[in-house]
Scaffold this motif. Structure first.
Motif, mmCIF file in Angstrom:
data_model
loop_
_atom_site.group_PDB
_atom_site.id
_atom_site.type_symbol
_atom_site.label_atom_id
_atom_site.label_comp_id
_atom_site.label_asym_id
_atom_site.label_seq_id
_atom_site.Cartn_x
_atom_site.Cartn_y
_atom_site.Cartn_z
ATOM 1 N N GLU A 1 -30.662 31.553 22.022
ATOM 2 C CA GLU A 1 -29.130 30.946 21.705
ATOM 3 C C GLU A 1 -28.587 30.465 22.812
ATOM 4 N N TYR B 1 -19.654 37.718 24.509
ATOM 5 C CA TYR B 1 -20.744 36.920 24.971
ATOM 6 C C TYR B 1 -20.633 36.870 26.671
ATOM 7 N N SER C 1 -13.375 30.787 10.711
ATOM 8 C CA SER C 1 -14.597 30.423 11.385
ATOM 9 C C SER C 1 -14.310 30.745 12.953
ATOM 10 N N GLY C 2 -15.353 31.410 13.469
ATOM 11 C CA GLY C 2 -15.321 31.630 14.997
ATOM 12 C C GLY C 2 -14.827 32.965 15.522
ATOM 13 N N CYS C 3 -14.482 33.874 14.239
ATOM 14 C CA CYS C 3 -13.757 34.858 14.536
ATOM 15 C C CYS C 3 -14.631 35.937 14.755
ATOM 16 N N GLY C 4 -15.813 35.611 14.813
ATOM 17 C CA GLY C 4 -17.021 36.902 15.188
ATOM 18 C C GLY C 4 -17.740 37.677 14.006
ATOM 19 N N LYS C 5 -17.714 37.199 12.480
ATOM 20 C CA LYS C 5 -18.529 37.607 11.528
ATOM 21 C C LYS C 5 -19.924 37.697 11.810
ATOM 22 N N SER C 6 -20.478 36.584 12.144
ATOM 23 C CA SER C 6 -22.164 36.643 12.440
ATOM 24 C C SER C 6 -22.183 37.269 13.715
ATOM 25 N N THR C 7 -21.466 37.439 14.577
ATOM 26 C CA THR C 7 -21.809 38.231 15.897
ATOM 27 C C THR C 7 -21.970 39.643 15.399
ATOM 28 N N GLN D 1 -27.170 32.336 8.584
ATOM 29 C CA GLN D 1 -26.411 31.155 7.958
ATOM 30 C C GLN D 1 -27.267 29.933 7.842
#
Ligand SMILES: Nc1ncnc2c1ncn2[C@@H]1O[C@H](COP(=O)(O)OP(=O)(O)OP(=O)(O)O)[C@@H](O)[C@H]1O
Ligand SMILES: [Mg+2]
Length: 565
Positions: free
Chosen positions: A122, A358, A384-390, A430
């Motif tokens: 990543e 990060y 979007s970008g708020c940290g859900k996938s993280t 995703q």
């Protein structure tokens, strides 16, 4: 930025030799064969010279070592034949080691990447890792096949010639030869390797960077065309190519200078030994026959040291490659896998005051608290970008949390055996990567021994079975290169099928229906609801229709997660 080698040349060589391990006995064999081969090659000229001396009646030596014509010719021819065989064996052993070791190294690098992933992939350019796996490892072939043994052979052969000339001919001549070996085999390589070090490292750096950029451009060619950005890309490729060419020229010029200086020195030392020989004969210190044999032996003996002095050009590149490979092998992973940790069978998840960033001072998640019980579907929403996938990645320990706890059945994720964690928790990310293999093989990475029936059940649940059956060879259809033959929605559903096939108790779904039409979405959601009694599902989605099946929903905003009441 200038790339500096982290280790000295000696350290790199030593570390690379340590990697030889049990193959080192073959290296010893290669060195022995190579040294004997050179001695045999010199035997041809030395016995030739002996023949000439005998023919001219010059040999006091013949009185000491009586050699018949037949023996002289036989020995000269025999040496030639033996030389051929030994050379073959030397090359065979060197290449055997080199290629065997390359396989081992590729395996080690893959193993290292496996531990460093996914954090490493990543954060770093994939191109430079690919360059390492391809060109750096190829460069190391040069080290194993053409570097270690020439050095050892040069030492052995030079010593043998020194002693031979000393005992058979004259110690004065032997000393001239020794001086030549030291200058050509040690002094010149040391000077030129210093001069070439920088250009070698620069060349490799530009080479790797050009490759990475070019590969990246090819991968993104569709977007380049769509944005009409060909000209800029081409300009940049040209610019980088010019830089690479400049560095190549600089390096080659350096190598050529070094090699012409070396050739000149060889000629000088040959002339010097001849002059010393003539003087010794002139002053009656050596007879002409012995002088001839000594001088001829020296003439033919510079091959091994020449091979050493030709190394620096390659060697600087090899060191740069070796250094990068060793760096990767020694790199500390962002997350160390837990071996022999605690095991569990999922029943509940409790996250308490979890914080993560990060990069320092840029928190992505702050004091997150949430919980999930068996049989629940938990929804997570947020911009979007708020940290859900993280958050999902932290649940799988792809990254190590900074603070707080993530407890499965009351055991913190940091103490759970990594394999066991992946058995219990599956994530559909995703983007799903499909390998250029059959659909069936692509599904089986989740469960290698799955039966056809299990494959079909999972695909039906993911609403992709009917689509697969329309393909020419059904489950045996090959997914095209990079999976480009399938639509994003089809790939996504195959990813889901993988998760269903895996059969884990907790399934993390990152936007599982973002690329799916409402009919397929409905079928997938129905499958998820059917699973509900047996499993837990954590679902990230922007779609309200998807969130409709969630029992409880958490909302993330500015790194803070709150349950929506
Ligand atoms: N490997 C990484 N290194 C540094 N920053 C990262 C990394 N991955 C994600 N980020 C950053 O962390 C933040 C959260 O990213 P994340 O992917 O978790 O968002 P998300 O909520 O899943 O967004 P989306 O809805 O668009 O998928 C973003 O600002 C992103 O740029
Ligand atoms: Mg995301």
């Amino acid at each position: 930025m200038k790339e500096k080698l982290r280790r000295s040349g000696i350290k790199i060589m030593a570390s690379l030799i340590v990697l030889l391990g049990s193959l080192s006995y073959i290296m010893v064999l290669a060195v022995l064969n190579g040294s004997l081969g050179f001695v045999a090659a010199m035997g041809v000229t030395v016995f030739g010279a002996t023949g000439v001396a005998k023919a001219l009646g010059l040999l006091g030596l013949c009185a000491e070592i009586p050699l018949s014509w037949g023996l002289i010719i036989g020995l000269a021819v025999g040496c030639g034949v033996v030389r051929g065989g030994l050379r073959y064996l030397e090359q065979y052993s060197n290449h055997f080691i080199a290629f065997k070791l390359l396989a081992v190294l590729r395996d080690k690098i893959f193993g290292a990447l496996r531990i460093l992933c996914p954090a490493k992939l990543e954060s770093k350019q994939k191109g430079s890792i690919i360059a390492m796996i391809t060109s750096d490892i190829e460069t190391l072939e040069v080290f194993y096949a053409h570097t270690i043994s020439p050095i050892c052979i040069a030492v052995l052969v030079s010593l043998a010639v020194f002693l031979f000339v000393g005992f058979v001919s004259s110690w004065y001549l032997a000393l001239v030869a020794l001086l030549g070996y030291l200058v050509i085999g040690i002094v010149v390589p040391l000077i030129s390797s210093k001069a070439l070090k920088e250009s070698g490292v620069n060349y490799r750096r530009e080479f790797a960077s050009f490759n990475a950029y070019f590969l990246d451009s090819i991968k993104g060619i569709k977007d380049i065309v769509l944005n009409n950005a060909e000209r800029e890309r081409e300009g940049e490729v040209d610019r980088r190519s010019d830089i690479l060419l400049k560095e190549t020229k600089k390096m080659k010029r350096g190598i050529t200078k070094a090699s012409s200086a070396t050739e000149l020195l060889v000629s000088l030392f040959i002339a010097l030994s001849l002059a010393v020989g003539v003087l010794l004969v002139h002053f009656g210190l050596l007879d002409l026959g012995k002088m001839l044999i000594g001088v001829v032996a020296i003439f033919g003996s510079f091959g091994p040291v020449l091979a050493v002095s030709a190394l620096p050009g390659n060697l600087t590149q090899t060191f740069a490659s070796g250094d990068r490979v060793l760096n990767l092998l020694e790199e500390k992973p962002a997350v160390t896998p837990v071996k022999n940790g605690k095991t569990f069978e999922y029943s509940d998840l409790k996250v308490d005051e979890l914080s993560f960033s990060y990069e320092k001072d840029a928190p992505v998640l702050k004091d997150v608290c949430m919980h999930a019980e068996k049989g629940e579907i938990i929804g997570i929403v947020g911009e979007s970008g708020c940290g859900k996938s993280t958050f999902l990645k932290l649940l799988l320990r792809f990254w190590e949390k900074d603070r707080g706890s993530i407890d499965y059945n009351g055991i913190d994720v940091d103490n759970i055996d990594s394999d066991n964690l992946l058995d219990n928790v599956t994530m559909v990310s995703q983007t799903t990567y499909l390998f250029d293999e059959s659909i069936e093989d692509n599904l089986r990475i989740a469960k290698p021994d799955a039966t056809q029936e299990e494959l079909e059940t999972a695909c039906k649940m993911a609403s992709v079975h009917d689509f697969i059956m329309t393909l020419p060879e059904g489950y045996k259809t090959q997914v095209g290169a990079m999976g480009d033959n399938l639509s994003a929605g089809e790939k996504q559903r195959i990813g889901l099928a993988r998760a269903f096939l895996k059969g884990s108790q907790l399934i993390l779904l990152d936007e599982p229906t973002s690329n799916v039409d409402s009919i397929n979405e409905g079928m997938i959601l129905k499958s998820l609801l059917e699973q509900k009694s047996k499993k837990s599902i954590i679902l990230v989605s922007h779609r309200e229709s998807t969130m409709a099946i969630a029992d409880r929903i958490y909302h993330v905003d500015g790194g803070i997660m709150q349950e929506v009441k």
